[in-house]
Design a protein around this motif. Structure first.
Motif, PDB file in Angstrom:
ATOM      1  N   THR A  39      85.733  -4.266 156.336  1.00 31.48           N
ATOM      2  CA  THR A  39      84.840  -5.369 156.982  1.00 31.48           C
ATOM      3  C   THR A  39      84.437  -6.220 155.271  1.00 31.48           C
ATOM      4  O   THR A  39      83.913  -7.112 155.407  1.00 31.48           O
ATOM      5  CB  THR A  39      83.568  -5.403 157.970  1.00 31.48           C
ATOM      6  N   LEU A  40      83.917  -4.594 154.480  1.00 25.79           N
ATOM      7  CA  LEU A  40      83.793  -5.590 153.213  1.00 25.79           C
ATOM      8  C   LEU A  40      84.645  -6.806 152.572  1.00 25.79           C
ATOM      9  O   LEU A  40      84.279  -7.786 152.392  1.00 25.79           O
ATOM     10  CB  LEU A  40      84.578  -4.696 151.949  1.00 25.79           C
ATOM     11  N   GLY A  41      86.161  -6.973 153.067  1.00 21.69           N
ATOM     12  CA  GLY A  41      86.743  -8.108 153.091  1.00 21.69           C
ATOM     13  C   GLY A  41      86.231  -8.956 153.271  1.00 21.69           C
ATOM     14  O   GLY A  41      86.252 -10.262 153.737  1.00 21.69           O
ATOM     15  N   VAL A  42      85.908  -8.858 155.030  1.00 25.30           N
ATOM     16  CA  VAL A  42      85.318 -10.526 155.751  1.00 25.30           C
ATOM     17  C   VAL A  42      84.193 -10.646 155.116  1.00 25.30           C
ATOM     18  O   VAL A  42      84.024 -11.856 154.992  1.00 25.30           O
ATOM     19  CB  VAL A  42      84.965  -9.964 157.057  1.00 25.30           C
ATOM     20  N   MET A  43      83.514  -9.394 154.457  1.00 25.83           N
ATOM     21  CA  MET A  43      81.939 -10.425 153.683  1.00 25.83           C
ATOM     22  C   MET A  43      82.293 -10.996 152.331  1.00 25.83           C
ATOM     23  O   MET A  43      81.750 -12.237 152.063  1.00 25.83           O
ATOM     24  CB  MET A  43      80.818  -9.203 153.394  1.00 25.83           C
ATOM     25  N   LEU A  44      83.507 -10.479 151.705  1.00 25.40           N
ATOM     26  CA  LEU A  44      84.075 -10.681 150.244  1.00 25.40           C
ATOM     27  C   LEU A  44      84.196 -12.649 151.073  1.00 25.40           C
ATOM     28  O   LEU A  44      84.225 -13.811 149.876  1.00 25.40           O
ATOM     29  CB  LEU A  44      84.383 -10.276 149.582  1.00 25.40           C
ATOM     30  N   ALA A  45      85.187 -12.620 151.434  1.00 24.29           N
ATOM     31  CA  ALA A  45      86.225 -14.059 151.557  1.00 24.29           C
ATOM     32  C   ALA A  45      85.179 -14.620 152.190  1.00 24.29           C
ATOM     33  O   ALA A  45      85.001 -16.138 151.938  1.00 24.29           O
ATOM     34  CB  ALA A  45      87.160 -13.404 153.076  1.00 24.29           C
ATOM     35  N   GLY A  46      84.129 -14.841 153.231  1.00 29.07           N
ATOM     36  CA  GLY A  46      83.142 -15.343 153.784  1.00 29.07           C
ATOM     37  C   GLY A  46      82.394 -15.609 152.666  1.00 29.07           C
ATOM     38  O   GLY A  46      81.778 -16.759 152.401  1.00 29.07           O
ATOM     39  N   ILE A  47      81.752 -14.890 151.174  1.00 32.96           N
ATOM     40  CA  ILE A  47      80.986 -15.594 150.117  1.00 32.96           C
ATOM     41  C   ILE A  47      81.159 -15.661 149.416  1.00 32.96           C
ATOM     42  O   ILE A  47      80.256 -17.175 148.415  1.00 32.96           O
ATOM     43  CB  ILE A  47      79.825 -14.607 150.251  1.00 32.96           C
ATOM     44  N   LEU A  48      82.605 -15.384 148.837  1.00 27.91           N
ATOM     45  CA  LEU A  48      83.463 -16.555 147.803  1.00 27.91           C
ATOM     46  C   LEU A  48      84.161 -17.612 147.912  1.00 27.91           C
ATOM     47  O   LEU A  48      84.138 -18.137 147.226  1.00 27.91           O
ATOM     48  CB  LEU A  48      84.186 -15.059 147.228  1.00 27.91           C
ATOM     49  N   LEU A  49      84.632 -17.391 149.368  1.00 26.10           N
ATOM     50  CA  LEU A  49      85.439 -18.550 149.238  1.00 26.10           C
ATOM     51  C   LEU A  49      84.710 -20.019 151.052  1.00 26.10           C
ATOM     52  O   LEU A  49      85.212 -21.392 150.452  1.00 26.10           O
ATOM     53  CB  LEU A  49      86.939 -18.011 150.195  1.00 26.10           C
ATOM     54  N   GLY A  50      83.725 -20.056 151.508  1.00 28.31           N
ATOM     55  CA  GLY A  50      83.161 -20.063 152.160  1.00 28.31           C
ATOM     56  C   GLY A  50      83.600 -20.274 152.953  1.00 28.31           C
ATOM     57  O   GLY A  50      84.495 -19.994 153.902  1.00 28.31           O
ATOM     58  N   ALA A  51      82.626 -21.059 154.256  1.00 31.45           N
ATOM     59  CA  ALA A  51      83.344 -20.772 155.416  1.00 31.45           C
ATOM     60  C   ALA A  51      85.155 -21.108 155.862  1.00 31.45           C
ATOM     61  O   ALA A  51      85.291 -20.835 156.728  1.00 31.45           O
ATOM     62  CB  ALA A  51      82.299 -22.002 156.337  1.00 31.45           C
ATOM     63  N   LYS A  52      85.216 -22.205 155.866  1.00 29.27           N
ATOM     64  CA  LYS A  52      85.866 -22.671 155.941  1.00 29.27           C
ATOM     65  C   LYS A  52      87.412 -22.042 155.044  1.00 29.27           C
ATOM     66  O   LYS A  52      88.065 -21.183 156.497  1.00 29.27           O
ATOM     67  CB  LYS A  52      86.412 -24.013 155.545  1.00 29.27           C
ATOM     68  N   ARG A  53      87.433 -21.456 154.004  1.00 27.90           N
ATOM     69  CA  ARG A  53      88.764 -20.779 153.464  1.00 27.90           C
ATOM     70  C   ARG A  53      88.535 -19.474 154.139  1.00 27.90           C
ATOM     71  O   ARG A  53      89.336 -18.344 154.477  1.00 27.90           O
ATOM     72  CB  ARG A  53      88.578 -20.864 152.404  1.00 27.90           C
ATOM     73  N   GLY A  54      87.090 -18.838 153.531  1.00 28.75           N
ATOM     74  CA  GLY A  54      87.030 -17.531 154.713  1.00 28.75           C
ATOM     75  C   GLY A  54      87.380 -17.669 155.629  1.00 28.75           C
ATOM     76  O   GLY A  54      87.894 -16.527 156.375  1.00 28.75           O
ATOM     77  N   GLY A  55      86.893 -17.959 157.030  1.00 28.56           N
ATOM     78  CA  GLY A  55      87.867 -18.094 158.417  1.00 28.56           C
ATOM     79  C   GLY A  55      88.820 -18.451 158.408  1.00 28.56           C
ATOM     80  O   GLY A  55      90.042 -17.232 159.070  1.00 28.56           O
ATOM     81  N   ILE A  56      90.003 -18.958 157.627  1.00 24.56           N
ATOM     82  CA  ILE A  56      91.473 -19.196 157.306  1.00 24.56           C
ATOM     83  C   ILE A  56      92.037 -18.482 157.158  1.00 24.56           C
ATOM     84  O   ILE A  56      92.994 -17.659 157.436  1.00 24.56           O
ATOM     85  CB  ILE A  56      91.197 -20.783 156.366  1.00 24.56           C
ATOM     86  N   ALA A  57      91.567 -17.352 156.102  1.00 18.86           N
ATOM     87  CA  ALA A  57      91.910 -16.152 155.639  1.00 18.86           C
ATOM     88  C   ALA A  57      91.942 -14.917 156.990  1.00 18.86           C
ATOM     89  O   ALA A  57      92.741 -14.527 156.503  1.00 18.86           O
ATOM     90  CB  ALA A  57      90.999 -15.838 154.348  1.00 18.86           C
ATOM     91  N   LEU A  58      90.737 -15.228 157.179  1.00 15.43           N
ATOM     92  CA  LEU A  58      90.815 -13.723 158.362  1.00 15.43           C
ATOM     93  C   LEU A  58      91.789 -14.423 159.259  1.00 15.43           C
ATOM     94  O   LEU A  58      92.146 -13.103 160.057  1.00 15.43           O
ATOM     95  CB  LEU A  58      89.469 -13.649 158.678  1.00 15.43           C
ATOM     96  N   VAL A  59      91.475 -15.832 159.998  1.00 14.32           N
ATOM     97  CA  VAL A  59      92.719 -15.961 160.855  1.00 14.32           C
ATOM     98  C   VAL A  59      93.805 -15.333 160.812  1.00 14.32           C
ATOM     99  O   VAL A  59      95.050 -15.242 161.696  1.00 14.32           O
ATOM    100  CB  VAL A  59      92.621 -17.469 161.061  1.00 14.32           C
TER     101      VAL A  59
END
Length: 182
Positions: A39-59
């Motif tokens: 979940t640390l990666g989930v948090m980092l993806a969102g706050i560093l990549l932003g909503a669109k790219r963070g969501g795509i990374a986790l998909v």
């Protein structure tokens, strides 16, 4: 449309979440959900990549898990895992990254740790629990109260992860390593 750079960032953060899965999970015994670092990666993806790219990374990460790659903590992967008792938490990860990213974008957090912490906690804790607790109730057959109360044991560790994510994101932003949110 995503640029090549955006796709690389999405793949990089999907790989980071997979790498965090190599940290051995800690079973709690009273819930079928272990403590993991992912979940640390989930948090980092969102706050560093932003909503669109963070969501795509986790998909992307979830698609790899669904394809059978053992990327979840404990070397788990496959459709069966995405239907089991922990799936509600895992399936909420893309939404958590999107929410963390949206909050970070709306707050204009820059390199300020407190707003970054709030964004990470909202997406990586509140959203993930909102997906996981009802799933435990429905799939594992746990009473809703037990699923919710048992999940409280995860909050101290998740708050620490949100702090680590905020401190890391603040340092990365100060260094100018990643471009602004897309």
């Amino acid at each position: 449309m995503l640029s090549t750079r955006d796709l690389v960032y999405c793949a990089l953060f999907a790989a980071m979440v997979a790498a965090l899965g190599m940290v051995p999970p800690i079973p709690l015994g009273f819930l079928p959900v272990p403590v993991t670092a992912q979940t640390l990666g989930v948090m980092l993806a969102g706050i560093l990549l932003g909503a669109k790219r963070g969501g795509i990374a986790l998909v992307l990460f979830l698609l790899l898990v669904a394809a059978g790659l053992p990327l979840l903590a404990g070397g788990r992967g496959g459709i069966g895992v995405l239907m089991g008792p922990t799936a509600g938490f895992v399936l909420a990860w893309p939404v958590g990254a999107v929410v963390a990213g949206l909050i970070a974008e709306r707050l204009g957090t820059g390199a300020r740790p407190i707003p970054l912490f709030l964004a990470a906690a909202a997406g990586g804790i509140l959203v993930v629990y909102a997906g996981g607790i009802p799933w435990l109730w429905l799939v594992a057959g746990l009473p809703l109260e037990k699923a919710a109360m048992g999940s409280l044991a995860f909050i101290p560790g998740d708050l620490i992860k949100a702090g680590v994510a905020a401190a890391t994101a603040a340092a990365v932003r100060r260094a100018g390593v990643l471009p602004a949110h897309a």
